[in-house]
Scaffold this motif. Structure first.
Motif, PDB file in Angstrom:
ATOM      1  N   ILE A  30       0.791  -1.203  -0.115  1.00 41.33           N
ATOM      2  CA  ILE A  30      -0.040   0.024   0.162  1.00 41.33           C
ATOM      3  C   ILE A  30       0.794   1.146  -0.031  1.00 41.33           C
ATOM      4  CG2 ILE A  30      -1.683   1.336   1.477  1.00 41.33           C
ATOM      5  CD1 ILE A  30      -3.099  -1.053   0.321  1.00 41.33           C
ATOM      6  N   LEU A  31       2.113   1.182   0.835  1.00 44.72           N
ATOM      7  CA  LEU A  31       2.894   2.493   0.963  1.00 44.72           C
ATOM      8  C   LEU A  31       3.517   2.707  -0.351  1.00 44.72           C
ATOM      9  CD1 LEU A  31       5.357   1.944   3.800  1.00 44.72           C
ATOM     10  CD2 LEU A  31       4.289   4.047   3.213  1.00 44.72           C
ATOM     11  N   PHE A  32       3.867   1.329  -1.187  1.00 47.13           N
ATOM     12  CA  PHE A  32       4.405   2.158  -2.590  1.00 47.13           C
ATOM     13  C   PHE A  32       3.176   2.408  -3.640  1.00 47.13           C
ATOM     14  CE2 PHE A  32       6.046   0.650  -6.738  1.00 47.13           C
ATOM     15  CZ  PHE A  32       7.297   1.207  -6.820  1.00 47.13           C
ATOM     16  N   ALA A  33       2.059   1.692  -3.520  1.00 51.34           N
ATOM     17  CA  ALA A  33       1.019   2.326  -4.409  1.00 51.34           C
ATOM     18  C   ALA A  33       0.553   3.460  -4.196  1.00 51.34           C
ATOM     19  CB  ALA A  33       0.024   0.997  -4.255  1.00 51.34           C
ATOM     20  N   ALA A  90      -3.821   5.297   4.475  1.00 53.33           N
ATOM     21  CA  ALA A  90      -3.101   5.881   5.600  1.00 53.33           C
ATOM     22  C   ALA A  90      -3.301   4.980   6.991  1.00 53.33           C
ATOM     23  CB  ALA A  90      -3.503   7.257   6.009  1.00 53.33           C
ATOM     24  N   VAL A  91      -4.215   4.371   7.056  1.00 54.32           N
ATOM     25  CA  VAL A  91      -4.396   3.537   8.131  1.00 54.32           C
ATOM     26  C   VAL A  91      -3.418   2.237   7.964  1.00 54.32           C
ATOM     27  CG1 VAL A  91      -5.996   1.978   9.206  1.00 54.32           C
ATOM     28  CG2 VAL A  91      -6.762   4.357   8.847  1.00 54.32           C
ATOM     29  N   LEU A  92      -3.786   1.877   6.860  1.00 55.68           N
ATOM     30  CA  LEU A  92      -3.037   0.269   6.460  1.00 55.68           C
ATOM     31  C   LEU A  92      -1.339   0.993   6.711  1.00 55.68           C
ATOM     32  CD1 LEU A  92      -4.753  -1.034   3.622  1.00 55.68           C
ATOM     33  CD2 LEU A  92      -4.870  -1.803   5.965  1.00 55.68           C
ATOM     34  N   VAL A  93      -0.916   1.922   6.060  1.00 58.46           N
ATOM     35  CA  VAL A  93       0.220   2.187   6.258  1.00 58.46           C
ATOM     36  C   VAL A  93       0.959   2.641   7.426  1.00 58.46           C
ATOM     37  CG1 VAL A  93       2.011   4.053   5.455  1.00 58.46           C
ATOM     38  CG2 VAL A  93       0.568   3.192   3.967  1.00 58.46           C
ATOM     39  N   ILE A  94       0.322   3.374   8.287  1.00 55.23           N
ATOM     40  CA  ILE A  94       0.749   3.687  10.010  1.00 55.23           C
ATOM     41  C   ILE A  94       0.745   2.487  10.621  1.00 55.23           C
ATOM     42  CG2 ILE A  94      -1.354   4.574  10.900  1.00 55.23           C
ATOM     43  CD1 ILE A  94       2.232   5.912  10.986  1.00 55.23           C
ATOM     44  N   ALA A  95      -0.172   1.564  10.472  1.00 57.59           N
ATOM     45  CA  ALA A  95      -0.336   0.390  11.329  1.00 57.59           C
ATOM     46  C   ALA A  95       0.538  -0.789  10.977  1.00 57.59           C
ATOM     47  CB  ALA A  95      -1.789  -0.120  11.093  1.00 57.59           C
ATOM     48  N   CYS A  96       1.393  -0.758   9.896  1.00 64.57           N
ATOM     49  CA  CYS A  96       2.186  -1.508   9.441  1.00 64.57           C
ATOM     50  C   CYS A  96       3.071  -2.009  10.735  1.00 64.57           C
ATOM     51  CB  CYS A  96       2.803  -1.099   8.185  1.00 64.57           C
ATOM     52  SG  CYS A  96       4.218  -2.353   7.738  1.00 64.57           S
ATOM     53  N   VAL A 154      -1.458   6.609  18.131  1.00 66.61           N
ATOM     54  CA  VAL A 154      -0.928   8.059  17.820  1.00 66.61           C
ATOM     55  C   VAL A 154      -1.220   8.293  16.386  1.00 66.61           C
ATOM     56  CG1 VAL A 154       0.588   9.819  17.765  1.00 66.61           C
ATOM     57  CG2 VAL A 154       0.406   8.364  19.684  1.00 66.61           C
ATOM     58  N   GLY A 155      -0.408   7.334  15.748  1.00 67.66           N
ATOM     59  CA  GLY A 155      -0.553   7.449  14.233  1.00 67.66           C
ATOM     60  C   GLY A 155      -1.905   7.385  13.636  1.00 67.66           C
ATOM     61  N   LEU A 156      -2.556   6.229  14.226  1.00 72.87           N
ATOM     62  CA  LEU A 156      -4.058   5.987  13.599  1.00 72.87           C
ATOM     63  C   LEU A 156      -4.800   7.228  13.847  1.00 72.87           C
ATOM     64  CD1 LEU A 156      -4.435   2.396  14.562  1.00 72.87           C
ATOM     65  CD2 LEU A 156      -4.327   3.187  12.431  1.00 72.87           C
ATOM     66  N   TYR A 157      -4.534   7.885  15.034  1.00 68.87           N
ATOM     67  CA  TYR A 157      -5.644   8.996  15.662  1.00 68.87           C
ATOM     68  C   TYR A 157      -5.328   9.939  14.308  1.00 68.87           C
ATOM     69  CZ  TYR A 157      -6.690  13.536  17.533  1.00 68.87           C
ATOM     70  OH  TYR A 157      -7.160  14.698  17.839  1.00 68.87           O
ATOM     71  N   PHE A 158      -4.127  10.342  13.779  1.00 68.19           N
ATOM     72  CA  PHE A 158      -4.166  11.135  12.341  1.00 68.19           C
ATOM     73  C   PHE A 158      -4.621  10.646  11.361  1.00 68.19           C
ATOM     74  CE2 PHE A 158      -0.973  12.814  15.512  1.00 68.19           C
ATOM     75  CZ  PHE A 158      -1.428  14.220  15.588  1.00 68.19           C
ATOM     76  N   ALA A 159      -4.346   9.276  11.107  1.00 68.65           N
ATOM     77  CA  ALA A 159      -4.518   8.534   9.910  1.00 68.65           C
ATOM     78  C   ALA A 159      -6.242   8.374   9.676  1.00 68.65           C
ATOM     79  CB  ALA A 159      -4.203   7.286   9.674  1.00 68.65           C
ATOM     80  N   VAL A 160      -7.110   8.182  10.676  1.00 69.15           N
ATOM     81  CA  VAL A 160      -8.466   8.045  10.489  1.00 69.15           C
ATOM     82  C   VAL A 160      -9.178   9.316   9.975  1.00 69.15           C
ATOM     83  CG1 VAL A 160      -8.774   5.788  11.654  1.00 69.15           C
ATOM     84  CG2 VAL A 160      -8.824   8.130  12.987  1.00 69.15           C
ATOM     85  N   GLN A 161      -8.304  10.460  10.393  1.00 70.95           N
ATOM     86  CA  GLN A 161      -8.850  11.800  10.124  1.00 70.95           C
ATOM     87  C   GLN A 161      -8.539  12.265   8.533  1.00 70.95           C
ATOM     88  OE1 GLN A 161      -8.859  14.671  13.316  1.00 70.95           O
ATOM     89  NE2 GLN A 161      -7.572  13.001  14.361  1.00 70.95           N
ATOM     90  N   LEU A 214       5.683  13.528   6.190  1.00 71.75           N
ATOM     91  CA  LEU A 214       6.752  13.968   7.506  1.00 71.75           C
ATOM     92  C   LEU A 214       6.371  13.230   8.831  1.00 71.75           C
ATOM     93  CD1 LEU A 214       9.284  15.609   8.102  1.00 71.75           C
ATOM     94  CD2 LEU A 214       7.718  17.293   8.759  1.00 71.75           C
ATOM     95  N   LEU A 215       5.037  13.226   8.956  1.00 69.78           N
ATOM     96  CA  LEU A 215       4.758  12.578  10.612  1.00 69.78           C
ATOM     97  C   LEU A 215       4.965  11.070  10.488  1.00 69.78           C
ATOM     98  CD1 LEU A 215       3.289  13.014  13.151  1.00 69.78           C
ATOM     99  CD2 LEU A 215       1.346  12.316  12.096  1.00 69.78           C
ATOM    100  N   ALA A 216       4.796  10.620   9.293  1.00 69.87           N
ATOM    101  CA  ALA A 216       5.010   8.970   8.831  1.00 69.87           C
ATOM    102  C   ALA A 216       6.454   8.822   8.993  1.00 69.87           C
ATOM    103  CB  ALA A 216       4.506   8.613   7.667  1.00 69.87           C
ATOM    104  N   ALA A 217       7.218   9.723   8.395  1.00 68.14           N
ATOM    105  CA  ALA A 217       8.554   9.545   8.310  1.00 68.14           C
ATOM    106  C   ALA A 217       9.493   9.555   9.851  1.00 68.14           C
ATOM    107  CB  ALA A 217       9.229  10.159   7.280  1.00 68.14           C
ATOM    108  N   VAL A 218       8.779  10.334  10.704  1.00 68.29           N
ATOM    109  CA  VAL A 218       9.441  10.318  12.040  1.00 68.29           C
ATOM    110  C   VAL A 218       8.634   9.283  12.829  1.00 68.29           C
ATOM    111  CG1 VAL A 218       9.242  11.520  13.975  1.00 68.29           C
ATOM    112  CG2 VAL A 218       9.341  12.906  11.940  1.00 68.29           C
ATOM    113  N   LEU A 219       7.510   8.947  12.517  1.00 65.51           N
ATOM    114  CA  LEU A 219       6.935   7.980  13.672  1.00 65.51           C
ATOM    115  C   LEU A 219       7.141   6.495  13.516  1.00 65.51           C
ATOM    116  CD1 LEU A 219       4.932   8.562  15.880  1.00 65.51           C
ATOM    117  CD2 LEU A 219       3.185   8.023  14.449  1.00 65.51           C
TER     118      LEU A 219
END
Lengths: 55, 805
Positions: free
Chosen positions: B257-260, B456-462, B761-768, B774-779
């Protein structure tokens, strides 16, 4: 500033060259044994000298 | 034994063993045997004295037995063909396994062999694997001569039947290195290319740069996804085939998903994408794999009987003695077996007095007497004189091997039941559900945001951090154990070790020291002079029961012995210090009224003594338990149910009972099959069994148990297939090893919680729909690094606290 395109591309090619060198090193077995060479480098190569004396 | 010789002791200049001043070189160095002196002289003659300068007394005492054993079978072309890596008329390459090498002197000598060996052009050592690969010219130096040279120096190559069959070269490590390097390389470059974006410079420079950089990141991410990530796709697929959702499934989904998503963002929307997160993720995950892959290359955990058997035997053929490779041994052949040799096929004794040591095969501590015409099973070792035997069955058909094949346990797909994968079974559906729900909720308002938020949910929850907790915790503990003498096949064994509820021990060779027996005298007490006489007499016999008696005397006071006579099957006698001393069977020593089955050749060993014709009593033999055994067992008793499974008779029951405690189930006289059934029964009753054994008779039980540990006196000795190898002197490590295994599971669980918190934390932003690259790259790297540091530090602290070094 268009030279940036070339420069960045070139720097990547150089970096990929080093990556390829690492791949070659792995393939040729240099990382199969990372322990013995550390011992080996402490050996003196005395035997060679002897061969010279004989000849 | 050493203290017996203290006053005359000098250390052998070659091997360092204590010895007397009897054998000296011309320059006055002392040696323990002529073998050592020969090697020492050879090395000095060729100016290879550096051998002794690199380490102090590094030599290996050339083993008289292996030095005299014949390597004639190596002249057989079919054998040589299978041993050689490469063969041409002028150059051959071969790789030997030499378990005896132990120090830098060994490496130095083995690599300098060509100095005094004609025809040997190169020899190279791989120390971690304990192998030597040599290139030689077969027209000058035959394979047999090369092996004999090595044997004469004490480095007898370990040539086994199994080695002949196939020798797979493990190249998986190389490909893992390559993958890690590639992922790391791309990770670094993608981060560099993302820098303008991180710093918000997009607007300041020419927007075409940002686009150019983004397209480059796609290019760099391609190999990471398809080469680096291939590991995860493959193992996710493997898990699904077993109908299990392993941790690799959400990882595979996540990186796809990240790549696509990133490609879409970059190409269609002209945004930055998450390629840096993708490369970082794969890089960290591969590092975890690399860390977990640490193996003990010199050890073999899946030995089968073929590794235990010799490669060839001596056979008498039309009056001549020839060596024959074992796989050509046929029923009807006449084998010749010498003292200390293994009997490789079921056979019938034709000539000689057999005294077969089956301790490794059946667990019996006493050698078994065999008479002409008796059947002998493969796997026993002859102790005593030379035997002639007729082969009854081919080696592959022998009783022992049939038993082994029957017990063979199919390898289980270990990683499917691991803690991480059990978590994944709930985690994956939950994340997929959350992604779907997010998409659905947003779909009513804005379809674009819906796709955006769901991906975003699938990405951050990886579950990167989740997937790293296990390899780093267990991998670290695995290394700690290896340094302390417990070598586990792979770190996943630790998870099973933490679950154990029941511990079963084998006796002979596991909790007792194989071959070490202490004589105890029953009868009229002996005076010191008499003990000395008995010791002196026993010293003249090669009989295994006579040897422990030698320690009764003081070797520094030689006693005069005359008229020594040995009557096979009955006993020995001699005039010692003017007295007629007899050792042997009851009848031989005049104990007629006594148990007539006793004596040198009895199943329950007793050695009777008579002095000057008067019967004095008998010696019986006590097995020697390992140091600290009672403490180890009583500490284990607090948490686990204990049991003893012995193939031996129950003469040790009373001595061992206090250590094992009342609750322990002690069983004796078990066949290998009984042991296996017992372990299976316990497993069926829901017990998680840890089996600790050493011999071939434990092989089935070791395989059937949840965890099987093989105990071995030295790392290079044969041990049956098992999940781990425990050095005998580290048996006391068992209680703390089990404690640490349990502790590591708690640490993993803590790490799971932490990485889930990051996910929340990540999901909180992702679902919205607010997850920025940048957030993903840090988190994502942050959570991974937290977990790696925490798990490594925590388990190392625990290990140090348990006293591991």
């Amino acid at each position: 500033m268009d030279v940036m395109y070339v420069l960045i591309g070139f720097s990547l090619v150089v970096a990929i060259g080093f990556l390829a060198a690492f791949f070659w090193a792995v393939r040729s077995g240099q990382f199969d044994d990372v322990f013995t060479p550390a011992m080996r480098m402490l050996f003196e190569n005395k035997t060679k000298k002897k061969e010279h004396r004989d000849s | 034994m050493a203290e017996l010789r203290t006053d005359t002791s000098t250390a052998c200049a070659h091997c360092g063993e204590l010895c007397g001043p009897d054998i000296l070189s011309e320059t006055g160095e002392a040696f323990c045997c002529t073998g050592c002196r020969t090697v020492y002289a050879l090395l000095h003659d060729h100016d290879l004295g550096d051998y002794y300068r690199l380490e102090s007394r590094p030599g290996i005492k050339p083993d008289a037995f292996s030095a005299e054993s014949s390597f004639a079978y190596l002249d057989d072309d079919s054998v040589a063909d299978r041993l050689l890596d490469f063969r041409s008329p002028t150059a051959c390459r071969i790789t030997f396994s030499i378990p005896q090498m132990h120090c830098s002197s060994c490496v130095w000598l083995l690599e300098n062999l060509h100095v005094f060996t004609d025809g040997l052009s190169e020899s190279r050592v791989d120390f971690p694997r304990r192998t030597l690969s040599a290139v030689f010219d077969p027209s000058v130096l035959s394979l047999r001569q090369l092996v004999e040279l090595l044997a004469s120096l004490g480095y007898t190559p370990d040539i086994r039947l199994k080695q002949l069959e196939s020798r797979p070269v493990d190249r998986s490590m190389r490909s893992l290195y390559a993958r890690v390097a590639l992922a790391g390389f791309c990770f670094g470059n993608v981060m560099l290319l993302s820098f303008p974006h991180y710093l918000g410079l997009d607007g300041l420079t020419d927007p075409r740069y940002a686009q150019y950089f983004s397209y480059l990141t796609i290019l760099l991410a391609l190999p990471v996804l398809f080469y680096g990530g291939a590991e995860f796709f493959a193992s996710a697929y493997r898990g699904l085939r077993y109908r299990t959702v392993t941790m690799d499934v959400p990882i595979a989904i996540g990186i796809t998903i990240l790549f696509a998503r990133s490609s879409y963002d970059i190409i269609a929307l002209g945004q930055a994408g998450y390629m840096d997160s993708l490369c970082g993720l794969v890089f960290f995950l591969l590092l975890g794999r690399l860390y977990q892959r640490k193996t003990y290359a010199a050890l073999s955990f899946d030995n089968d009987y073929r590794a235990y058997f010799p490669i060839a035997v001596h056979v008498r053929e039309s009056g001549r003695e020839v060596t024959r490779p074992l796989d050509k041994l046929m029923p009807g052949d006449r084998m010749l077996i010498r003292n200390g040799e293994l009997i490789p096929a079921d056979s019938v004794l034709i000539r000689g007095e057999g005294l077969i040591d089956y301790s490794f095969v059946t667990g019996e501590s006493e050698p078994v007497a065999v008479r002409t015409g008796d059947r002998i099973y493969a796997g026993g070792r002859q102790t005593g004189e030379r035997l002639e035997l007729d082969v009854v069955k081919e080696p592959s058909q022998s009783y022992l091997i049939q038993l082994w094949n029957k017990q063979a346990v199919a390898p289980r797909p270990d990683d499917l039941t691991s803690l991480a994968n059990r978590v994944s079974r709930y985690f994956t559906p939950a994340i997929l559900g959350l992604a779907a729900a997010t998409g659905l909720v947003w779909a009513f308002r804005d379809i674009g945001t819906a796709v955006n938020a769901a991906t975003a949910v699938l990405v951050i929850a990886c579950p990167c951090a989740l997937a790293l907790a296990t390899p780093f915790t267990l991998g670290t503990l695995h290394r700690w154990f290896g340094r302390n003498g417990l070598f586990l096949k792979d770190p996943s064994v630790l998870e099973r070790l933490a679950d154990i509820s029941h511990i079963l021990f084998d006796k002979t060779g596991t909790i007792t020291i194989a071959g070490a027996r202490v004589p105890e005298f029953e009868g009229d007490p002996l005076t010191e002079v008499e003990s000395q006489a008995i010791a002196a007499l026993a010293g003249h016999s090669t009989h295994p029961l006579a040897r422990p008696l030698v320690a009764l005397g003081n070797a520094d006071e030689p006693v005069e012995i005359t008229d020594f006579a040995e009557t096979a099957g009955r006993g020995i006698r001699a005039v010692v210090g003017g007295r007629d001393v007899r050792l042997g069977s009851a009848v031989w020593t005049g104990h007629e009224g006594d148990d007539t089955t006793g004596g040198l050749l009895a199943a329950e060993s007793r050695v009777y003594v008579s002095i000057d014709g008067a019967p004095r009593g008998y010696f019986r033999y006590r097995n020697v338990t390992r140091d600290g055994l009672p403490e180890t067992l009583s500490s284990l008793r607090e948490h686990y149910r204990l049991g003893l499974l012995s193939g031996d008779n129950d003469s040790d029951r009373e001595r061992l009972a206090p250590a094992f405690g009342e609750a322990a189930d002690m069983r004796f006289r078990l066949t290998p099959h009984d042991k296996l059934t017992h372990v299976r029964d316990l497993a069926r009753a829901g017990e998680k069994v840890l089996m600790v054994g050493d011999g071939l008779n434990d092989a089935g039980a070791l395989g059937a148990a949840e965890v099987g540990l093989a105990v071995t006196e030295n790392d290079s000795a044969f041990s049956p297939a098992s999940d781990g190898i425990l050095r005998a002197d580290a048996l006391g490590l068992l209680p703390s090893a089990l404690r640490l295994a349990r502790r590591s599971i708690s640490i993993i669980k803590v790490c799971f919680v932490i990485s889930l918190l990051y996910n929340v934390v990540g999901l909180y932003f992702a679902v919205q729909g607010l997850l920025s690259p940048l957030l993903a790259a840090v988190l994502m790297p942050l959570s991974s690094v937290t977990v790696v540091v925490l798990s490594t530090v925590a388990i190392s602290r625990s290990a140090r606290k348990e006293g591991l070094a």
